[in-house]
Design a protein around this motif. Structure first.
Motif, PDB file in Angstrom:
ATOM      1  N   ARG A  24     -13.292  13.228  34.048  1.00 32.97           N
ATOM      2  CA  ARG A  24     -13.114  12.365  35.215  1.00 32.97           C
ATOM      3  C   ARG A  24     -12.761  13.118  36.486  1.00 32.97           C
ATOM      4  N   GLY A  25     -13.245  14.354  36.607  1.00 30.36           N
ATOM      5  CA  GLY A  25     -13.034  15.144  37.814  1.00 30.36           C
ATOM      6  C   GLY A  25     -11.629  15.708  37.981  1.00 30.36           C
ATOM      7  N   VAL A  26     -10.834  15.679  36.938  1.00 30.71           N
ATOM      8  CA  VAL A  26      -9.466  16.182  37.002  1.00 30.71           C
ATOM      9  C   VAL A  26      -9.473  17.713  36.935  1.00 30.71           C
ATOM     10  N   SER A  27      -8.604  18.342  37.723  1.00 25.72           N
ATOM     11  CA  SER A  27      -8.400  19.789  37.694  1.00 25.72           C
ATOM     12  C   SER A  27      -7.022  20.079  37.135  1.00 25.72           C
ATOM     13  N   LEU A  28      -6.946  20.992  36.174  1.00 26.70           N
ATOM     14  CA  LEU A  28      -5.694  21.296  35.484  1.00 26.70           C
ATOM     15  C   LEU A  28      -5.161  22.666  35.883  1.00 26.70           C
ATOM     16  N   ALA A  29      -3.928  22.705  36.378  1.00 27.33           N
ATOM     17  CA  ALA A  29      -3.262  23.965  36.700  1.00 27.33           C
ATOM     18  C   ALA A  29      -2.914  24.654  35.384  1.00 27.33           C
ATOM     19  N   THR A  30      -3.460  25.839  35.180  1.00 27.61           N
ATOM     20  CA  THR A  30      -3.384  26.529  33.893  1.00 27.61           C
ATOM     21  C   THR A  30      -2.921  27.969  34.100  1.00 27.61           C
ATOM     22  N   THR A  31      -2.131  28.464  33.171  1.00 26.66           N
ATOM     23  CA  THR A  31      -1.677  29.851  33.217  1.00 26.66           C
ATOM     24  C   THR A  31      -1.938  30.512  31.871  1.00 26.66           C
ATOM     25  N   ILE A  32      -2.552  31.690  31.926  1.00 24.32           N
ATOM     26  CA  ILE A  32      -2.709  32.519  30.730  1.00 24.32           C
ATOM     27  C   ILE A  32      -1.610  33.574  30.776  1.00 24.32           C
ATOM     28  N   TRP A  33      -0.832  33.619  29.716  1.00 29.03           N
ATOM     29  CA  TRP A  33       0.258  34.584  29.565  1.00 29.03           C
ATOM     30  C   TRP A  33      -0.198  35.634  28.557  1.00 29.03           C
ATOM     31  N   ARG A  34      -0.259  36.888  28.979  1.00 33.99           N
ATOM     32  CA  ARG A  34      -0.717  37.956  28.091  1.00 33.99           C
ATOM     33  C   ARG A  34       0.434  38.908  27.765  1.00 33.99           C
ATOM     34  N   PRO A  35       0.407  39.473  26.559  1.00 34.62           N
ATOM     35  CA  PRO A  35       1.438  40.459  26.213  1.00 34.62           C
ATOM     36  C   PRO A  35       1.305  41.706  27.084  1.00 34.62           C
ATOM     37  N   SER A  36       2.397  42.439  27.241  1.00 33.31           N
ATOM     38  CA  SER A  36       2.384  43.640  28.084  1.00 33.31           C
ATOM     39  C   SER A  36       1.579  44.775  27.462  1.00 33.31           C
ATOM     40  N   SER A  37       1.435  44.765  26.146  1.00 38.50           N
ATOM     41  CA  SER A  37       0.597  45.757  25.481  1.00 38.50           C
ATOM     42  C   SER A  37      -0.265  45.054  24.443  1.00 38.50           C
ATOM     43  N   PRO A  38      -1.436  45.603  24.150  1.00 39.13           N
ATOM     44  CA  PRO A  38      -2.331  44.949  23.187  1.00 39.13           C
ATOM     45  C   PRO A  38      -1.677  44.843  21.806  1.00 39.13           C
ATOM     46  N   PRO A  39      -1.905  43.730  21.108  1.00 35.73           N
ATOM     47  CA  PRO A  39      -1.340  43.586  19.763  1.00 35.73           C
ATOM     48  C   PRO A  39      -1.988  44.572  18.790  1.00 35.73           C
ATOM     49  N   GLN A  40      -1.276  44.852  17.700  1.00 35.45           N
ATOM     50  CA  GLN A  40      -1.752  45.787  16.683  1.00 35.45           C
ATOM     51  C   GLN A  40      -2.925  45.221  15.884  1.00 35.45           C
ATOM     52  N   ARG A  41      -3.045  43.890  15.863  1.00 35.02           N
ATOM     53  CA  ARG A  41      -4.130  43.245  15.110  1.00 35.02           C
ATOM     54  C   ARG A  41      -4.641  42.060  15.926  1.00 35.02           C
ATOM     55  N   VAL A  42      -5.767  41.515  15.520  1.00 32.83           N
ATOM     56  CA  VAL A  42      -6.346  40.379  16.225  1.00 32.83           C
ATOM     57  C   VAL A  42      -5.508  39.137  15.945  1.00 32.83           C
ATOM     58  N   LEU A  43      -5.027  38.519  17.010  1.00 27.16           N
ATOM     59  CA  LEU A  43      -4.211  37.312  16.891  1.00 27.16           C
ATOM     60  C   LEU A  43      -4.891  36.165  17.636  1.00 27.16           C
ATOM     61  N   PRO A  44      -4.688  34.940  17.192  1.00 27.09           N
ATOM     62  CA  PRO A  44      -5.236  33.811  17.948  1.00 27.09           C
ATOM     63  C   PRO A  44      -4.454  33.615  19.249  1.00 27.09           C
ATOM     64  N   ALA A  45      -5.100  33.027  20.231  1.00 25.26           N
ATOM     65  CA  ALA A  45      -4.399  32.600  21.445  1.00 25.26           C
ATOM     66  C   ALA A  45      -3.731  31.262  21.132  1.00 25.26           C
ATOM     67  N   ILE A  46      -2.617  30.996  21.771  1.00 25.33           N
ATOM     68  CA  ILE A  46      -1.865  29.775  21.488  1.00 25.33           C
ATOM     69  C   ILE A  46      -1.845  28.877  22.719  1.00 25.33           C
ATOM     70  N   ILE A  47      -2.381  27.675  22.556  1.00 24.44           N
ATOM     71  CA  ILE A  47      -2.370  26.659  23.610  1.00 24.44           C
ATOM     72  C   ILE A  47      -1.062  25.895  23.475  1.00 24.44           C
ATOM     73  N   VAL A  48      -0.240  25.908  24.511  1.00 28.18           N
ATOM     74  CA  VAL A  48       1.077  25.281  24.469  1.00 28.18           C
ATOM     75  C   VAL A  48       1.024  23.990  25.285  1.00 28.18           C
ATOM     76  N   VAL A  49       1.227  22.848  24.610  1.00 25.66           N
ATOM     77  CA  VAL A  49       1.091  21.524  25.227  1.00 25.66           C
ATOM     78  C   VAL A  49       2.485  20.948  25.495  1.00 25.66           C
ATOM     79  N   HIS A  50       2.723  20.606  26.748  1.00 26.16           N
ATOM     80  CA  HIS A  50       4.052  20.141  27.152  1.00 26.16           C
ATOM     81  C   HIS A  50       4.360  18.704  26.737  1.00 26.16           C
TER      82      HIS A  50
END
Length: 160
Positions: A21-47
């Motif tokens: 419906r034409g809505v725009s969502l303010a979104t932030t991607i938070w990344r770790p300061s160093s790459p993880p040792q293994r492949v991890l999923p990204a986590i969507i955090v819903v308020h």
């Protein structure tokens, strides 16, 4: 509108994600300061429930903790909250579309599997989006609301 604070370590990037419906969502991607040792999923955090003051800024602490553990986290304001356009709904029906939009956008942008984490009334809203995509591998509900009153407002989010 109060701008969110960002961590001293790690990286936080702001984006605008289109929803229904034409809505725009303010979104932030938070990344770790160093790459993880293994492949991890990204986590969507819903308020939490928008009608009771829920917003992405309340979830920044969780996002910081996740990045400290090597995860990429994504927070966003659902429709009608702080930096997002549109109007919030009483039952969270349109907010499910917001979760789906952020999940799809994040998967396309990061090319990672996802975990969806919802807090309080954000838990049933987030949970309603889980079966929409095969790249959502897990769901976490914190303080999941249920009971008689919750069934009146959020009943459409529960499996029959």
């Amino acid at each position: 509108m109060r701008q969110p604070s960002f961590p001293a370590k790690g990286l936080a990037e702001r984006f605008t994600v289109p929803s229904s419906r034409g809505v725009s969502l303010a979104t932030t991607i938070w990344r770790p300061s160093s790459p993880p040792q293994r492949v991890l999923p990204a986590i969507i955090v819903v308020h939490q429930w928008s009608c009771m003051g829920g917003s992405a800024s309340l979830m920044h602490g969780i996002a910081r903790e996740l990045t400290d553990r090597g995860f990429t986290a994504v927070t966003f304001d659902m429709r009608g909250v702080q930096g997002s356009s549109g109007t919030m709904t009483l039952t969270g029906a349109n907010e499910v579309k917001d979760v789906e939009a952020v999940c799809e956008w994040t998967h396309q942008k990061l090319n990672q599997d996802l975990v969806v984490l919802g807090s309080s009334a954000g838990a049933p809203i987030a949970g309603s989006a889980v079966e929409s995509f095969s790249f959502i591998k897990a769901y976490v509900g914190i303080g999941y609301v249920f009971g008689w009153w919750a069934s009146i407002i959020f009943g459409s989010h529960y499996k029959k």
